[in-house]
Each structure stands twice: as structure tokens, then as C-alpha cells.
Design a protein around this motif. Structure first.
Motif, short mmCIF file in Angstrom:
data_model
loop_
_atom_site.label_atom_id
_atom_site.label_comp_id
_atom_site.label_asym_id
_atom_site.label_seq_id
_atom_site.Cartn_x
_atom_site.Cartn_y
_atom_site.Cartn_z
N THR A 285 -18.20 -38.12 -49.67
CA THR A 285 -17.23 -39.14 -49.25
C THR A 285 -16.16 -38.61 -48.31
OG1 THR A 285 -15.79 -38.73 -51.16
CG2 THR A 285 -17.53 -40.40 -51.42
N SER A 286 -15.93 -37.29 -48.30
CA SER A 286 -14.84 -36.68 -47.52
C SER A 286 -13.48 -37.27 -47.89
CB SER A 286 -15.08 -36.86 -46.01
OG SER A 286 -16.28 -36.27 -45.61
N SER A 287 -13.32 -37.68 -49.13
CA SER A 287 -12.07 -38.33 -49.53
C SER A 287 -11.66 -37.93 -50.93
CB SER A 287 -12.22 -39.85 -49.45
OG SER A 287 -11.11 -40.49 -50.04
N SER A 288 -10.47 -37.33 -51.05
CA SER A 288 -9.94 -37.01 -52.37
C SER A 288 -9.67 -38.26 -53.18
CB SER A 288 -8.64 -36.20 -52.23
OG SER A 288 -8.84 -35.00 -51.53
N SER A 289 -9.20 -39.31 -52.50
CA SER A 289 -8.88 -40.55 -53.19
C SER A 289 -10.13 -41.24 -53.72
CB SER A 289 -8.13 -41.51 -52.25
OG SER A 289 -6.90 -40.94 -51.83
N ALA A 290 -11.20 -41.27 -52.90
CA ALA A 290 -12.44 -41.90 -53.35
C ALA A 290 -13.10 -41.12 -54.47
CB ALA A 290 -13.40 -42.05 -52.17
N THR A 291 -12.84 -39.81 -54.53
CA THR A 291 -13.43 -38.96 -55.58
C THR A 291 -12.63 -39.01 -56.87
OG1 THR A 291 -14.12 -37.47 -53.79
CG2 THR A 291 -14.33 -36.63 -56.01
N LEU A 292 -11.42 -39.52 -56.81
CA LEU A 292 -10.52 -39.50 -57.97
C LEU A 292 -11.14 -40.11 -59.23
CD1 LEU A 292 -7.73 -38.87 -59.14
CD2 LEU A 292 -6.91 -41.04 -58.19
N PRO A 293 -11.80 -41.27 -59.16
CA PRO A 293 -12.39 -41.81 -60.40
C PRO A 293 -13.39 -40.85 -61.04
CG PRO A 293 -12.33 -43.49 -58.69
CD PRO A 293 -11.97 -42.19 -58.03
N THR A 294 -14.26 -40.25 -60.23
CA THR A 294 -15.23 -39.30 -60.76
C THR A 294 -14.54 -38.06 -61.32
OG1 THR A 294 -16.82 -40.06 -59.10
CG2 THR A 294 -17.32 -37.98 -60.21
N SER A 295 -13.52 -37.57 -60.63
CA SER A 295 -12.78 -36.39 -61.10
C SER A 295 -12.19 -36.62 -62.47
CB SER A 295 -11.66 -36.03 -60.11
OG SER A 295 -12.16 -35.76 -58.83
N MET A 296 -11.61 -37.78 -62.66
CA MET A 296 -10.96 -38.07 -63.94
C MET A 296 -11.99 -38.18 -65.05
SD MET A 296 -7.95 -40.72 -62.77
CE MET A 296 -7.27 -40.74 -64.41
N ARG A 297 -13.10 -38.86 -64.78
CA ARG A 297 -14.10 -39.06 -65.83
C ARG A 297 -14.76 -37.74 -66.25
NH1 ARG A 297 -13.95 -42.52 -69.63
NH2 ARG A 297 -15.98 -43.07 -70.49
N VAL A 298 -15.14 -36.94 -65.27
CA VAL A 298 -15.79 -35.66 -65.57
C VAL A 298 -14.81 -34.72 -66.28
CG1 VAL A 298 -16.85 -33.60 -64.57
CG2 VAL A 298 -17.46 -35.85 -63.69
N SER A 299 -13.58 -34.67 -65.80
CA SER A 299 -12.58 -33.78 -66.41
C SER A 299 -12.34 -34.13 -67.88
CB SER A 299 -11.27 -33.84 -65.63
OG SER A 299 -11.44 -33.39 -64.31
#
Length: 436
Positions: A285-299
Motif C-alpha cells: 500500500t505504501s501507506s502507514s495509515s492504510a496499514t494501521l488496521p492490520t498493524s493493530m490487529r496483528v500486534s
């Protein structure tokens, strides 16, 4: 809501990785067979790019409610404002440390390899002519960066901040809202907290639906980029690309690996295996914001970082913690100085490091968000700002790489804050896949 409930379905990361490979290979093949043709350009503009952008926008559309609900709940769950201040101090400490190390690694490599020396003038002129218009447009987006940037963190209208994607201002309001919520009686506090928790769960459920389309969206985005530029420009700027990518990899595996081992008290191999879905999402995605939902769920599910920490550290990191961006800016400034024959003494190079760290905080967590600020850094040290045109052709690839490091830096910070605060929880499962 349980991770095993029917609302959640797993999306194997191997499918996203396969989509990356297929989209890239197809794009390079299309460029080799019909690069620059009207048919290929029409296909990119009207089919592949719109499909990819629709998927990307579907991720972006849940970022505002996700940031506000999780950030406010994170502040509430941290309890007293004194605890919040302690966590905030640790968070920014990890942010600044990691960003400074990254910028230093980049400057060491670019001074050692010197990729800008000997770049053919004909190539410089050709690339400048091709991307001059886009470079000027990106420079024009830079408006009043400086003290005013930090003044604007406090929004006059939080609704406007949410509507315009001003995430730093939105985060500030969410923090203040959470502080206020923590200081009212529990009987008034509970219904508001329940609503926020419901909003967070709704956004997670939407994310699960959107991520089912990830292989299609990823393939379309990568195809659009690869077919537009192919390998020709990449070959011409190969040394510069290798310096940036090599620096990102060194920081990822060495610097962050050491921090994960020593502060996060986790095996780096297990850590990177666990967050693989985050890295793939960030890269595609080249986007920290677009990755945020996945980051939170995996973390939360796979690392065991509690929601009170992920909801606070990760949204803040998506806008203020840019390890990859700082490294990229430092390398690019010195690379372009070498191209234009501008010798920067050690004092100017230290200025580049400081500016790279500071401007990384002001970078939007969207594709290409660092380039307008990069023009400002260039002109500060006497390098023509329009020189960013030279790197625009390979920026999408480098943006994918540096966004991956940006996001991993956020997750490392969340892990370290949770570990040092003694708040780590048992992971939901040991497998590297994530259920969304």
C-alpha cells in the motif's frame, strides 16, 4: 469478540505475496512489450490503477474512526494522566532514537558509496525534463512547514481535521478527549466508552471484509507502477536504489533487531515472522495509515501487545514515527548534492540528519508523503529543490520499502513500551498468520 468468531476470516499472507509477484512480473512484461503505448496507458489509467485505488481508499475510509476510537480508549485505559505522560515519554523516546539511527545509517552509506558521482548528465537532463512538472507540483504542496506545523497540531475544528486527513490534529483531539473521559464519573464514562469500543469493533469488522480483496488490490497497484516505469529507469539509478534499500534493510534487521532482542525481550526471527502480514500490507500500500488496521490487529493477537498500548502508540507512530522516511531523505539529499556537484561539509550533513528527523514527523502517512518536505530539506542545504524530479521515477518502489520500515518501527515501539511497562499479554496464537 473472539478471533474465532465467524465474522473474522483468515487471509493467508502467501496470497498477498503471490499477488505482489504476479502484479510486478506482469507489469514489467507489459512495459517491455508495449511500454509507453496508448493502449497500455489507457489500461493503467482506466482499469488497473482505479481498481487498486478503490481498494486503498476502502482501507483509508476506516482510518479516522479507528484512530479516534482506539486512541481515546487507549488514553482511558492507561488510567491516570500521570501514566499517560510516562507512556508518551517512552513512546517519543523510541521514536526519536530509531529515527536518528536510521538517518545516521543512511548518511554513512551514501558518503561511503557516493551513488551520485558520475551519473551521466544526459540522464539527469532527461529525467528532469520528464518529471519536472510533477516535481514542481509536489514542492507546491509544502505550505508553511516550521513552527506553524506544530501550532496546527492543535485543531480549531476537529471535524475539519478528520475530513482533511490531518491525523496529527485528530490524534491530539483524541488524546484530549480520552483525558477528559478518564476524569468524569464512571456512570457517565461507561456509555461513552462502550460506544467507542463498538466503533473500534465495527471498523475491525470492515477491515476484515476489505482485506479479503487484498490480493486483487495489491496486484493492481503493483502492476500499475511496474508497467508505467519498467526496469529502464531502475537500472539507471540502480546504485542510488541499492544504497537506500540497503540502508533500510540494515536498520530493519540490525538496529531494530537489537532493540527487539534487548528491550522487547523477543527473538527477532520470531518477531519478524509474526509481523509478516503487517510488512506485506505496508509494502503493497505504501501507506502507514492504510496499514494501521492490520498493524493493530496483528500486534494485539500475535504479539500480545494490549489494546491500551496499540491504540495509543500505533496511530501516533503512523504520523510521527518515520524511520524509513528519515533514512530516505538523508540519502536522497546527499545523492542529489553529489549529482549537482554541491559538497556538503560535516556541519551541513548534521543539519540534514536533524532536518530529516524533524520533517519525518511532519510527513503524511500516505504514498509519496515525504517528497514535498524533501524539497524543503534540499533547499535548506543549498541543493536545487527541483532535483527531486530525478528520483520520482523510482520513488514508488522506494516508498514501498521505506513505508515497510516506518510501520515496523511503530510496532517495535509499541512492543518496547508494553514490555517496559509490564503490560504484555499472552498472544492469541503462535502462528504467523493473522485472522481479520
Amino acid at each position: 469478540m473472539s478471533e474465532n468468531s465467524p465474522e473474522y476470516q483468515s487471509i493467508p499472507t502467501r496470497l498477498i505475496f503471490l499477488a505482489l509477484l504476479v502484479g510486478g512480473a506482469a507489469g514489467i512484461g507489459a512495459n517491455a512489450a508495449a511500454g509507453g503505448s496508448d493502449t497500455l496507458l489507457w489500461t493503467i489509467r482506466n482499469i488497473t490503477e482505479p481498481i487498486g485505488q478503490v481498494w486503498l481508499r476502502m482501507l483509508f475510509m476506516v482510518v479516522v474512526p479507528l484512530i479516534f476510537s482506539t486512541m481515546a480508549l487507549g488514553v482511558l485505559n492507561l488510567g491516570q494522566v500521570r501514566s499517560l505522560g510516562k507512556v508518551l515519554g517512552k513512546t517519543f523516546g523510541f521514536f526519536i532514537l530509531g529515527t536518528a539511527i536510521a538517518a545516521g545509517i543512511g548518511l554513512f552509506l551514501v558518503n561511503t558509496v557516493r551513488p551520485g558521482d558520475g551519473l551521466p548528465k544526459e540522464l539527469v537532463d532527461q529525467v528532469m525534463n520528464e518529471y519536472q512538472g510533477e516535481a514542481e507540483a509536489r514542492r507546491a504542496r509544502l505550505q508553511g512547514f516550521g513552527v506553524q506545523t506544530f501550532v496546527n497540531i492543535v485543531p480549531r475544528n476537529p471535524v475539519e481535521a478528520a475530513a482533511t486527513g490531518d491525523y496529527l490534529a485528530l490524534i491530539f483531539f483524541a488524546v484530549i478527549f480520552g483525558v477528559g473521559l478518564s476524569r468524569i464519573p464512571e456512570r457517565q464514562q461507561k456509555p461513552v466508552a462502550d460506544v467507542l469500543d463498538g466503533v473500534a469493533e465495527i471498523t475491525i469488522r470492515i477491515i476484515g471484509l476489505v482485506m479479503q480483496l487484498a490480493p486483487i488490490g495489491v496486484a493492481m497497484l503493483v502492476f500499475s507502477t511496474a508497467s508505467r516505469f519498467g526496469l529502464s529507469l531502475l537500472k539507471a539509478l540502480a546504485l542510488y536504489v541499492l544504497v537506500v534499500a540497503g540502508g533500510l534493510l540494515i536498520h530493519l534487521l540490525l538496529a531494530l533487531g537489537i532493540i527487539v532482542r534487548t528491550v522487547g525481550r523477543m527473538n527477532p526471527v520470531d518477531f519478524f515472522r509474526t509481523i509478516w502480514p503487517i510488512m506485506l500490507t505496508a509494502f503493497s500500500t505504501s501507506s502507514s495509515s492504510a496499514t494501521l488496521p492490520t498493524s493493530m490487529r496483528v500486534s494485539e493477537l500475535r504479539l500480545g501487545v494490549p489494546r491500551s498500548i496499540t491504540g495509543f502508540v500505533l496511530p501516533l507512530g503512523a504520523t510521527a514515527n518515520m524511520h524509513g522516511t528519515a533514512l530516505f531523505e538523508g540519502v536522497t539529499v546527499l545523492f542529489l548534492a553529489q549529482v549537482f556537484g554541491v559538497e556538503l561539509p560535516i556541519g551541513s550533513q548534521i543539519t540534514v540528519i536533524l532536518l530529516s528527523v524533524i520533517t519525518a514527523v511532519g510527513t503524511a502517512g500516505v504514498p509519496g508523503g515525504s517528497l514535498p518536505l524533501l524539497a524543503m530539506v534540499l533547499e535548506t542545504v543549498g541543493v536545487p529543490g527541483q532535483g527531486i524530479a530525478i528520483v520520482l521515477g523510482v520513488d514508488r518502489l522506494l516508498d514501498m520499502c521505506r513505508t515497510t520500515l516506518n510501520v515496523v518501527g511503530d510496532v517495535v515501539s509499541a512492543l518496547c513500551v508494553a514490555r517496559t511497562e509490564g503490560l504484555m499479554e499472552a498472544p492469541a496464537a503462535a502462528a504467523p498468520e493473522v485472522v481479520l
